[in-house]
Design a protein around this motif. Structure first.
Motif, PDB file in Angstrom:
ATOM      1  N   UNK A 227     -35.434 -50.992   0.509  1.00 33.47           N
ATOM      2  CA  UNK A 227     -34.046 -51.165   0.917  1.00 33.47           C
ATOM      3  C   UNK A 227     -33.801 -50.376   2.200  1.00 33.47           C
ATOM      4  N   UNK A 228     -33.001 -50.931   3.083  1.00 29.96           N
ATOM      5  CA  UNK A 228     -32.624 -50.258   4.325  1.00 29.96           C
ATOM      6  C   UNK A 228     -31.104 -50.259   4.426  1.00 29.96           C
ATOM      7  N   UNK A 229     -30.532 -49.079   4.677  1.00 25.75           N
ATOM      8  CA  UNK A 229     -29.108 -48.932   4.982  1.00 25.75           C
ATOM      9  C   UNK A 229     -29.017 -48.421   6.406  1.00 25.75           C
ATOM     10  N   UNK A 230     -28.469 -49.229   7.301  1.00 30.04           N
ATOM     11  CA  UNK A 230     -28.444 -48.899   8.719  1.00 30.04           C
ATOM     12  C   UNK A 230     -27.083 -49.254   9.302  1.00 30.04           C
ATOM     13  N   UNK A 231     -26.932 -49.087  10.600  1.00 31.04           N
ATOM     14  CA  UNK A 231     -25.695 -49.438  11.289  1.00 31.04           C
ATOM     15  C   UNK A 231     -24.930 -48.214  11.754  1.00 31.04           C
ATOM     16  N   UNK A 232     -23.882 -48.454  12.549  1.00 33.77           N
ATOM     17  CA  UNK A 232     -23.132 -47.344  13.124  1.00 33.77           C
ATOM     18  C   UNK A 232     -21.954 -46.903  12.267  1.00 33.77           C
TER      19      UNK A 232
END
Length: 171
Positions: free
Chosen positions: A6-11
């Motif tokens: 799982x990847x949690x990314x963003x600004x």
């Protein structure tokens, strides 16, 4: 049980918070959890409760907030490499059901961890281990290899009005 990446990314705000929610859910089902925090040396509130719950959290950052790749110190580089080596050991040990690597994605932006190193961690992940990668600027190949990717998008944040991180809310 099959483990995914799982990847949690963003600004936007909420990447670490999402991973903490997953940790709570895993603990509620008696799963073994490990968390590594890259680029974080400050004492955040979640550390107090995770310690009480018996979660091993290791930190591989300094007390200084890195704002630009030009701000990276030799100590930052050393700590990141120590963290990477430790995480490889943790994954190869097969002792944990859930492994969270907080801020590892943004570590690539600051040239502390490479995209290839993160891909290697995905490659050596035991099939039954859930691997969670958080941080802004998730590398393209990491996003492609992940099974689940969530991008937190900032629409509005009180930080832009001068509100700094608050105890118990952001730290």
């Amino acid at each position: 049980m099959k483990g995914y990446v799982q990847v949690y990314t963003g600004n936007g705000k909420g990447k670490t918070t999402a991973s903490l929610g997953l940790i709570m859910r895993a603990l509620g089902k008696n799963l073994k959890v490990y968390m590594a925090q890259f680029m974080k040396g400050q004492k955040y509130g979640e550390l107090n409760i995770l310690e009480k719950l018996g979660v091993l959290v290791e930190r591989f950052g300094t007390d200084e907030c890195i704002m630009s790749p030009k701000d990276v110190s030799e100590e930052d580089k050393i700590k990141a490499k120590e963290g990477y080596s430790k995480v490889k050991e943790i994954l190869l040990s097969k002792k944990y059901d859930l492994v969270v690597l907080d801020e590892i994605c943004v570590s690539t932006y600051f040239n502390l961890i490479t995209e290839e190193e993160i891909l290697h961690l995905i490659d050596i992940k035991p099939s039954e281990t859930e691997l969670v990668l958080t941080g802004r600027y998730a590398p393209k190949k990491v996003i492609e290899r992940a099974d689940l990717v969530t991008e937190m998008m900032e629409i509005k944040h009180y930080y832009s009005q001068g509100v700094m991180a608050r105890d118990g809310i952001e730290r």
